[in-house]
Design a protein around this motif. Structure first.
Motif, short mmCIF file in Angstrom:
data_model
loop_
_atom_site.label_atom_id
_atom_site.label_comp_id
_atom_site.label_asym_id
_atom_site.label_seq_id
_atom_site.Cartn_x
_atom_site.Cartn_y
_atom_site.Cartn_z
N LYS A 86 0.82 -1.21 0.00
CA LYS A 86 0.00 0.00 0.00
C LYS A 86 0.86 1.27 0.00
N GLU A 87 2.04 1.18 -0.58
CA GLU A 87 2.91 2.34 -0.71
C GLU A 87 2.84 2.87 -2.14
N PRO A 88 2.90 4.21 -2.32
CA PRO A 88 2.84 4.76 -3.69
C PRO A 88 3.99 4.26 -4.56
N THR A 89 3.68 3.93 -5.79
CA THR A 89 4.68 3.44 -6.71
C THR A 89 4.25 3.73 -8.13
N PHE A 90 5.16 3.52 -9.08
CA PHE A 90 4.85 3.62 -10.50
C PHE A 90 5.24 2.31 -11.14
N GLY A 91 4.38 1.81 -12.01
CA GLY A 91 4.66 0.54 -12.65
C GLY A 91 3.96 0.41 -13.98
N PRO A 92 4.38 -0.56 -14.78
CA PRO A 92 3.78 -0.75 -16.11
C PRO A 92 2.45 -1.48 -16.05
N VAL A 93 1.59 -1.17 -16.99
CA VAL A 93 0.30 -1.85 -17.17
C VAL A 93 0.18 -2.17 -18.66
N ALA A 94 -0.12 -3.43 -18.98
CA ALA A 94 -0.25 -3.85 -20.38
C ALA A 94 -1.71 -4.01 -20.74
N PHE A 95 -2.08 -3.47 -21.90
CA PHE A 95 -3.43 -3.62 -22.46
C PHE A 95 -3.31 -4.55 -23.66
N LEU A 96 -4.04 -5.65 -23.62
CA LEU A 96 -4.05 -6.62 -24.71
C LEU A 96 -5.44 -6.58 -25.36
N ILE A 97 -5.51 -5.97 -26.54
CA ILE A 97 -6.79 -5.80 -27.23
C ILE A 97 -6.91 -6.90 -28.28
N THR A 98 -7.78 -7.84 -28.02
CA THR A 98 -8.01 -8.96 -28.94
C THR A 98 -9.28 -8.69 -29.74
N PRO A 99 -9.57 -9.49 -30.75
CA PRO A 99 -10.81 -9.27 -31.52
C PRO A 99 -12.07 -9.44 -30.69
N GLU A 100 -11.99 -10.18 -29.56
CA GLU A 100 -13.20 -10.45 -28.77
C GLU A 100 -13.29 -9.62 -27.49
N ARG A 101 -12.18 -9.37 -26.82
CA ARG A 101 -12.22 -8.74 -25.50
C ARG A 101 -10.93 -8.00 -25.21
N LEU A 102 -10.95 -7.30 -24.08
CA LEU A 102 -9.78 -6.55 -23.62
C LEU A 102 -9.20 -7.25 -22.39
N PHE A 103 -7.88 -7.45 -22.41
CA PHE A 103 -7.15 -7.97 -21.25
C PHE A 103 -6.21 -6.88 -20.73
N THR A 104 -6.13 -6.76 -19.42
CA THR A 104 -5.14 -5.87 -18.81
C THR A 104 -4.31 -6.68 -17.83
N VAL A 105 -3.02 -6.40 -17.82
CA VAL A 105 -2.08 -7.10 -16.94
C VAL A 105 -1.33 -6.06 -16.13
N ARG A 106 -1.35 -6.21 -14.82
CA ARG A 106 -0.68 -5.24 -13.96
C ARG A 106 -0.16 -5.95 -12.71
N TYR A 107 0.86 -5.34 -12.09
CA TYR A 107 1.47 -5.90 -10.90
C TYR A 107 1.46 -4.89 -9.75
N HIS A 108 0.67 -3.85 -9.90
CA HIS A 108 0.40 -2.92 -8.80
C HIS A 108 -1.04 -2.46 -8.96
N THR A 109 -1.47 -1.50 -8.16
CA THR A 109 -2.90 -1.16 -8.10
C THR A 109 -3.13 0.30 -8.44
N PRO A 110 -3.22 0.66 -9.71
CA PRO A 110 -3.68 2.01 -10.07
C PRO A 110 -5.16 2.17 -9.74
N ARG A 111 -5.53 3.29 -9.19
CA ARG A 111 -6.91 3.50 -8.74
C ARG A 111 -7.94 3.38 -9.86
N PRO A 112 -7.68 3.85 -11.10
CA PRO A 112 -8.71 3.76 -12.14
C PRO A 112 -9.21 2.35 -12.39
N PHE A 113 -8.37 1.33 -12.16
CA PHE A 113 -8.80 -0.03 -12.40
C PHE A 113 -9.79 -0.50 -11.34
N GLU A 114 -9.83 0.18 -10.20
CA GLU A 114 -10.80 -0.16 -9.17
C GLU A 114 -12.10 0.61 -9.32
N THR A 115 -12.07 1.74 -10.01
CA THR A 115 -13.25 2.60 -10.09
C THR A 115 -13.94 2.56 -11.45
#
Length: 321
Positions: A86-115
């Motif tokens: 629960k400490e502030p950090t910066f990290g990469p987030v990958a967006f995988l856009i397939t023909p059917e759906r969207l996948f996101t891969v992350r190893y920390h917790t950006p707030r927009p993904f919760e809201t």
């Protein structure tokens, strides 16, 4: 962890779990992977999706951050968030856009993904397709970075109060201000870096919209790129404010040190004439005028006090004190 979402009447809702993970993934429009375990990675890769590792996402080469893997478009950006402690950090987030759906891969917790799931119905891009969900997420991310930059601006207002409005800021207050300005400068630099990666991802994403038939996406994309550029300009403005406040704070510290040095110098000068008198009458010569005088001690004491007082009055007249 895997969070699977599907469209509902008001936005995005979680796909009920407890069944076959493959069925859960196939029913989802957006699949969010948070620090996925090997079994979860295997479940996603069973759908023909290659899940990038954290090391892959941290590569600085553009070819490792923005590329196509078959029918999957992979876009990696850097975002602020919280780590597992629960400490502030910066990290990469990958967006995988397939023909059917969207996948996101992350190893920390950006707030927009919760809201975003709760705010998807309010997104200007909508949430009826994986491209619209991607743009909606980006919209939430840009709004979050705007809030963070606004928070830096409010913090700078407090620091400017110490620098410009406090009549005599103390040394410890100035030191705290200098440290706070350093932290805020680092935050602004990271937020601008995040905006740069978002803008690059949007530019790469826009190339795939040339033949896209969904209406309005290009207009939404252009608006988001302009938002990123406007926030980058705002970040430059905040950086200039931080530089100005840093210069002012350093100037106040130098003034405070100069005042202290001046006071110490004047105090040292006050004791020079008395020291001279005491040195003359402290010499070990057998014959010194006045040694045998009955009031010699009082005369020497008066000379020392008078010389010190005269030096003090001269310093006050010259406004050295």
């Amino acid at each position: 962890m895997i969070f699977a979402y599907r469209p509902s009447e008001t936005g995005l809702e979680r796909v009920p779990g407890g069944g076959d993970p493959s069925d859960e993934l196939r029913a989802a429009l957006w699949v969010d992977l948070l620090s996925p375990q090997p079994a979860q990675v295997a479940a996603v890769e069973a759908l023909g999706i290659s899940v990038p590792t954290l090391a892959d996402m941290q590569e600085i080469e553009v070819s490792n951050r923005l590329y196509r893997d078959g029918n999957t478009e992979v876009l990696t950006i850097v975002l602020p968030g919280l780590d597992k402690h629960k400490e502030p950090t910066f990290g990469p987030v990958a967006f995988l856009i397939t023909p059917e759906r969207l996948f996101t891969v992350r190893y920390h917790t950006p707030r927009p993904f919760e809201t975003f799931a709760a705010h998807a119905g309010q997104s200007s891009a909508g949430y009826s397709g994986r491209r619209r969900v991607f743009l909606g997420l980006i919209e939430e991310i840009v709004a979050r970075i705007a809030d963070l930059l606004e928070g830096v601006g409010e913090a700078l207002d407090q620091q400017s109060h110490v620098a410009f409005r406090d009549p005599e800021p103390r040394g410890d207050e100035l030191a705290d201000t200098l440290r706070a300005l350093g932290r805020q400068s680092e935050q602004v630099a990271k937020y601008r870096h995040a905006l740069l990666t978002v803008e690059r991802a949007l530019s790469s994403f826009g190339l795939g919209l040339e033949s896209d038939k969904e209406k309005g996406l290009r207009e939404v994309l252009k608006a988001q790129v302009k938002d990123c550029q406007a926030l980058a300009v705002h970040g430059d403005f905040l950086s200039s404010r931080i530089a100005q406040l840093t210069d002012v704070t350093l100037g106040l510290i130098n003034l405070e040190q100069s005042v202290a040095s001046r006071i110490l110098s004047v105090v040292a000068v006050l004791f020079l004439p008395p020291t001279l008198v005491a040195s003359v009458y402290g010499m070990n010569f057998p014959f010194i005028p006045g040694l045998d005088h009955p009031y010699g001690y009082l005369i020497a004491t008066v000379l020392m006090i008078g010389s010190a007082l005269g030096t003090y009055l001269l310093s006050k007249w010259k406004k050295w004190l």
